[in-house]
Scaffold this motif. Sequence first.
Motif, PDB file in Angstrom:
ATOM      1  N   LEU A 115     -65.895 -24.830 -19.183  1.00  0.00           N
ATOM      2  CA  LEU A 115     -65.352 -25.902 -20.006  1.00  0.00           C
ATOM      3  C   LEU A 115     -64.392 -25.339 -21.050  1.00  0.00           C
ATOM      4  O   LEU A 115     -64.589 -24.219 -21.545  1.00  0.00           O
ATOM      5  CB  LEU A 115     -66.482 -26.662 -20.700  1.00  0.00           C
ATOM      6  CG  LEU A 115     -67.460 -27.380 -19.761  1.00  0.00           C
ATOM      7  CD1 LEU A 115     -68.583 -28.032 -20.554  1.00  0.00           C
ATOM      8  CD2 LEU A 115     -66.728 -28.418 -18.916  1.00  0.00           C
ATOM      9  N   PRO A 116     -63.344 -26.084 -21.397  1.00  0.00           N
ATOM     10  CA  PRO A 116     -62.383 -25.600 -22.389  1.00  0.00           C
ATOM     11  C   PRO A 116     -63.024 -25.385 -23.759  1.00  0.00           C
ATOM     12  O   PRO A 116     -63.922 -26.129 -24.158  1.00  0.00           O
ATOM     13  CB  PRO A 116     -61.339 -26.727 -22.448  1.00  0.00           C
ATOM     14  CG  PRO A 116     -61.524 -27.508 -21.193  1.00  0.00           C
ATOM     15  CD  PRO A 116     -62.972 -27.402 -20.851  1.00  0.00           C
ATOM     16  N   GLN A 117     -62.546 -24.358 -24.441  1.00  0.00           N
ATOM     17  CA  GLN A 117     -62.934 -24.095 -25.831  1.00  0.00           C
ATOM     18  C   GLN A 117     -61.666 -24.279 -26.681  1.00  0.00           C
ATOM     19  O   GLN A 117     -60.929 -23.327 -26.936  1.00  0.00           O
ATOM     20  CB  GLN A 117     -63.481 -22.665 -25.975  1.00  0.00           C
ATOM     21  CG  GLN A 117     -64.673 -22.370 -25.079  1.00  0.00           C
ATOM     22  CD  GLN A 117     -65.885 -23.216 -25.416  1.00  0.00           C
ATOM     23  OE1 GLN A 117     -66.150 -23.483 -26.595  1.00  0.00           O
ATOM     24  NE2 GLN A 117     -66.624 -23.653 -24.406  1.00  0.00           N
ATOM     25  N   PRO A 118     -61.383 -25.509 -27.120  1.00  0.00           N
ATOM     26  CA  PRO A 118     -60.088 -25.797 -27.754  1.00  0.00           C
ATOM     27  C   PRO A 118     -59.920 -25.080 -29.091  1.00  0.00           C
ATOM     28  O   PRO A 118     -60.856 -24.906 -29.868  1.00  0.00           O
ATOM     29  CB  PRO A 118     -60.116 -27.319 -27.949  1.00  0.00           C
ATOM     30  CG  PRO A 118     -61.193 -27.808 -27.039  1.00  0.00           C
ATOM     31  CD  PRO A 118     -62.201 -26.718 -26.977  1.00  0.00           C
ATOM     32  N   GLU A 119     -58.687 -24.681 -29.336  1.00  0.00           N
ATOM     33  CA  GLU A 119     -58.267 -24.135 -30.616  1.00  0.00           C
ATOM     34  C   GLU A 119     -56.784 -24.438 -30.783  1.00  0.00           C
ATOM     35  O   GLU A 119     -56.075 -24.703 -29.813  1.00  0.00           O
ATOM     36  CB  GLU A 119     -58.507 -22.624 -30.679  1.00  0.00           C
ATOM     37  CG  GLU A 119     -57.754 -21.840 -29.602  1.00  0.00           C
ATOM     38  CD  GLU A 119     -57.997 -20.352 -29.710  1.00  0.00           C
ATOM     39  OE1 GLU A 119     -57.577 -19.771 -30.729  1.00  0.00           O
ATOM     40  OE2 GLU A 119     -58.591 -19.781 -28.778  1.00  0.00           O
ATOM     41  N   ALA A 120     -56.297 -24.418 -32.006  1.00  0.00           N
ATOM     42  CA  ALA A 120     -54.890 -24.693 -32.260  1.00  0.00           C
ATOM     43  C   ALA A 120     -54.077 -23.429 -32.024  1.00  0.00           C
ATOM     44  O   ALA A 120     -54.452 -22.343 -32.464  1.00  0.00           O
ATOM     45  CB  ALA A 120     -54.704 -25.185 -33.695  1.00  0.00           C
ATOM     46  N   PHE A 121     -52.967 -23.563 -31.308  1.00  0.00           N
ATOM     47  CA  PHE A 121     -52.085 -22.413 -31.078  1.00  0.00           C
ATOM     48  C   PHE A 121     -50.651 -22.895 -30.908  1.00  0.00           C
ATOM     49  O   PHE A 121     -50.390 -24.059 -30.605  1.00  0.00           O
ATOM     50  CB  PHE A 121     -52.521 -21.615 -29.850  1.00  0.00           C
ATOM     51  CG  PHE A 121     -52.451 -22.377 -28.547  1.00  0.00           C
ATOM     52  CD1 PHE A 121     -51.282 -22.407 -27.796  1.00  0.00           C
ATOM     53  CD2 PHE A 121     -53.560 -23.065 -28.077  1.00  0.00           C
ATOM     54  CE1 PHE A 121     -51.218 -23.104 -26.597  1.00  0.00           C
ATOM     55  CE2 PHE A 121     -53.508 -23.774 -26.881  1.00  0.00           C
ATOM     56  CZ  PHE A 121     -52.334 -23.786 -26.137  1.00  0.00           C
ATOM     57  N   SER A 122     -49.728 -21.968 -31.099  1.00  0.00           N
ATOM     58  CA  SER A 122     -48.302 -22.270 -31.011  1.00  0.00           C
ATOM     59  C   SER A 122     -47.828 -22.200 -29.567  1.00  0.00           C
ATOM     60  O   SER A 122     -48.052 -21.203 -28.879  1.00  0.00           O
ATOM     61  CB  SER A 122     -47.506 -21.282 -31.874  1.00  0.00           C
ATOM     62  OG  SER A 122     -46.132 -21.335 -31.573  1.00  0.00           O
ATOM     63  N   LEU A 123     -47.148 -23.248 -29.104  1.00  0.00           N
ATOM     64  CA  LEU A 123     -46.584 -23.236 -27.757  1.00  0.00           C
ATOM     65  C   LEU A 123     -45.528 -22.156 -27.623  1.00  0.00           C
ATOM     66  O   LEU A 123     -45.440 -21.472 -26.597  1.00  0.00           O
ATOM     67  CB  LEU A 123     -45.974 -24.597 -27.422  1.00  0.00           C
ATOM     68  CG  LEU A 123     -46.896 -25.822 -27.411  1.00  0.00           C
ATOM     69  CD1 LEU A 123     -46.116 -27.046 -26.933  1.00  0.00           C
ATOM     70  CD2 LEU A 123     -48.103 -25.599 -26.525  1.00  0.00           C
ATOM     71  N   ALA A 124     -44.716 -21.988 -28.664  1.00  0.00           N
ATOM     72  CA  ALA A 124     -43.631 -21.003 -28.610  1.00  0.00           C
ATOM     73  C   ALA A 124     -44.182 -19.591 -28.455  1.00  0.00           C
ATOM     74  O   ALA A 124     -43.683 -18.796 -27.638  1.00  0.00           O
ATOM     75  CB  ALA A 124     -42.768 -21.107 -29.871  1.00  0.00           C
ATOM     76  N   GLU A 125     -45.217 -19.266 -29.208  1.00  0.00           N
ATOM     77  CA  GLU A 125     -45.789 -17.927 -29.121  1.00  0.00           C
ATOM     78  C   GLU A 125     -46.412 -17.666 -27.753  1.00  0.00           C
ATOM     79  O   GLU A 125     -46.249 -16.580 -27.184  1.00  0.00           O
ATOM     80  CB  GLU A 125     -46.823 -17.736 -30.231  1.00  0.00           C
ATOM     81  CG  GLU A 125     -46.219 -17.704 -31.634  1.00  0.00           C
ATOM     82  CD  GLU A 125     -47.284 -17.566 -32.713  1.00  0.00           C
ATOM     83  OE1 GLU A 125     -48.477 -17.414 -32.349  1.00  0.00           O
ATOM     84  OE2 GLU A 125     -46.931 -17.621 -33.906  1.00  0.00           O
ATOM     85  N   LEU A 126     -47.116 -18.660 -27.223  1.00  0.00           N
ATOM     86  CA  LEU A 126     -47.723 -18.484 -25.907  1.00  0.00           C
ATOM     87  C   LEU A 126     -46.647 -18.314 -24.836  1.00  0.00           C
ATOM     88  O   LEU A 126     -46.763 -17.443 -23.956  1.00  0.00           O
ATOM     89  CB  LEU A 126     -48.612 -19.678 -25.569  1.00  0.00           C
ATOM     90  CG  LEU A 126     -49.283 -19.639 -24.188  1.00  0.00           C
ATOM     91  CD1 LEU A 126     -50.178 -18.411 -24.054  1.00  0.00           C
ATOM     92  CD2 LEU A 126     -50.071 -20.915 -23.929  1.00  0.00           C
ATOM     93  N   ALA A 127     -45.601 -19.130 -24.896  1.00  0.00           N
ATOM     94  CA  ALA A 127     -44.516 -19.020 -23.912  1.00  0.00           C
ATOM     95  C   ALA A 127     -43.858 -17.647 -23.975  1.00  0.00           C
ATOM     96  O   ALA A 127     -43.569 -17.030 -22.935  1.00  0.00           O
ATOM     97  CB  ALA A 127     -43.485 -20.124 -24.154  1.00  0.00           C
ATOM     98  N   GLN A 128     -43.624 -17.132 -25.178  1.00  0.00           N
ATOM     99  CA  GLN A 128     -43.024 -15.804 -25.324  1.00  0.00           C
ATOM    100  C   GLN A 128     -43.956 -14.720 -24.788  1.00  0.00           C
ATOM    101  O   GLN A 128     -43.507 -13.763 -24.140  1.00  0.00           O
ATOM    102  CB  GLN A 128     -42.697 -15.536 -26.794  1.00  0.00           C
ATOM    103  CG  GLN A 128     -41.598 -16.401 -27.383  1.00  0.00           C
ATOM    104  CD  GLN A 128     -40.224 -16.097 -26.802  1.00  0.00           C
ATOM    105  OE1 GLN A 128     -40.030 -15.088 -26.122  1.00  0.00           O
ATOM    106  NE2 GLN A 128     -39.261 -16.968 -27.092  1.00  0.00           N
ATOM    107  N   ASP A 129     -45.263 -14.851 -25.047  1.00  0.00           N
ATOM    108  CA  ASP A 129     -46.227 -13.858 -24.558  1.00  0.00           C
ATOM    109  C   ASP A 129     -46.232 -13.807 -23.028  1.00  0.00           C
ATOM    110  O   ASP A 129     -46.246 -12.725 -22.430  1.00  0.00           O
ATOM    111  CB  ASP A 129     -47.630 -14.181 -25.071  1.00  0.00           C
ATOM    112  CG  ASP A 129     -47.778 -13.911 -26.557  1.00  0.00           C
ATOM    113  OD1 ASP A 129     -46.902 -13.221 -27.123  1.00  0.00           O
ATOM    114  OD2 ASP A 129     -48.758 -14.405 -27.166  1.00  0.00           O
ATOM    115  N   VAL A 130     -46.237 -14.971 -22.379  1.00  0.00           N
ATOM    116  CA  VAL A 130     -46.260 -15.009 -20.919  1.00  0.00           C
ATOM    117  C   VAL A 130     -44.948 -14.469 -20.353  1.00  0.00           C
ATOM    118  O   VAL A 130     -44.944 -13.726 -19.359  1.00  0.00           O
ATOM    119  CB  VAL A 130     -46.531 -16.444 -20.423  1.00  0.00           C
ATOM    120  CG1 VAL A 130     -46.398 -16.533 -18.905  1.00  0.00           C
ATOM    121  CG2 VAL A 130     -47.920 -16.896 -20.852  1.00  0.00           C
ATOM    122  N   ALA A 131     -43.828 -14.814 -20.992  1.00  0.00           N
ATOM    123  CA  ALA A 131     -42.541 -14.288 -20.538  1.00  0.00           C
ATOM    124  C   ALA A 131     -42.507 -12.763 -20.642  1.00  0.00           C
ATOM    125  O   ALA A 131     -42.000 -12.079 -19.744  1.00  0.00           O
ATOM    126  CB  ALA A 131     -41.404 -14.908 -21.347  1.00  0.00           C
TER     127      ALA A 131
END
Length: 329
Positions: free
Chosen positions: A158-174
Amino acid sequence: MNPFDMAMVALASGAIAALYVSWRASRRLKRLADAVDAFARGGCTEPLHVAGADAGGDEIDRLAAHVEQMSARIGKQFAEIERGVDRRRELLANVSHDLRTPLASMQGYLELLLLRHGSLPPAEERNYLETAVRHGERLGRLVGDLFELTRLEAAEALPQPEAFSLAELAQDVAQKFALDARARKVDLRAAGGEGSAAIRAQADIGMVERVLENLVDNALRHTPPGGSVTIEFGGDAQRARMAVRDSGCGIPPAELAGIFDRYDRADRSVPGAQGGLGLAIAQRIVRLHGGELSVASIAGAGSCFAFDLPLAAPRPAAPVDRCTERMSS
């Protein structure tokens, strides 16, 4: 006619009227019961159509209308169960093939090494070993995907939600796929619209990262050298949104309908190759977050896989230090 006779006539008339009303109600209830029996004998697949059913009528008419609606829902559920059974049969067939092919190849190379041990040139022997290892890794990935998909469908993860930045996640994956993209000569980047850098999602960041990894890996494998893959992020007042867009070979219209099917083995670039379970896992993760994974594609012109996530609450404004404010003034 004396009062007694009049009372008897009135009583008899009332009894007859009551018997008629009772007979009519009993007849309507029997008609409804017969319809329900026929529905059960027919396998609960065809919706009921009861004469006189009316959601605005009397109690029996309303009951018949509710039974009609219920039968339609039951029919849809039975149809979905039958489709699920068919998909599971297909899963067994496809997984058997997906497991058998690399297993047979790996076994063949290992048997060859045993039979010709000591007589093979070192370079050839190493090549056979590396091939066997690759097939073993492929088996491991498939088994791992099967376990993960099973856990997701059984709600064990099950998901364990937390707040995070979309921009930071996108940069990390890139950044994670930068070397692979460079080796394939594909331009990989993350991009957001105006104001998107401040958008934050309330979701399981590990799960969302897995979704992006599956989509980016899929896009890179189907984008020729010189093409591009873009991780997009943004949102609106209701939902956060992310997408992976590529300029690859696209998906034929006939395959779009089943692209997220866990049993789909189609591969857009290699005829007869297995598509894997990455898209099915991504779809399940997105749905666990209340979103939907969609695809738009034109054969020969690329694809775009997009999904939405819950928005995180805005960050509270930083408190103003009045003392520092007075000192600076």
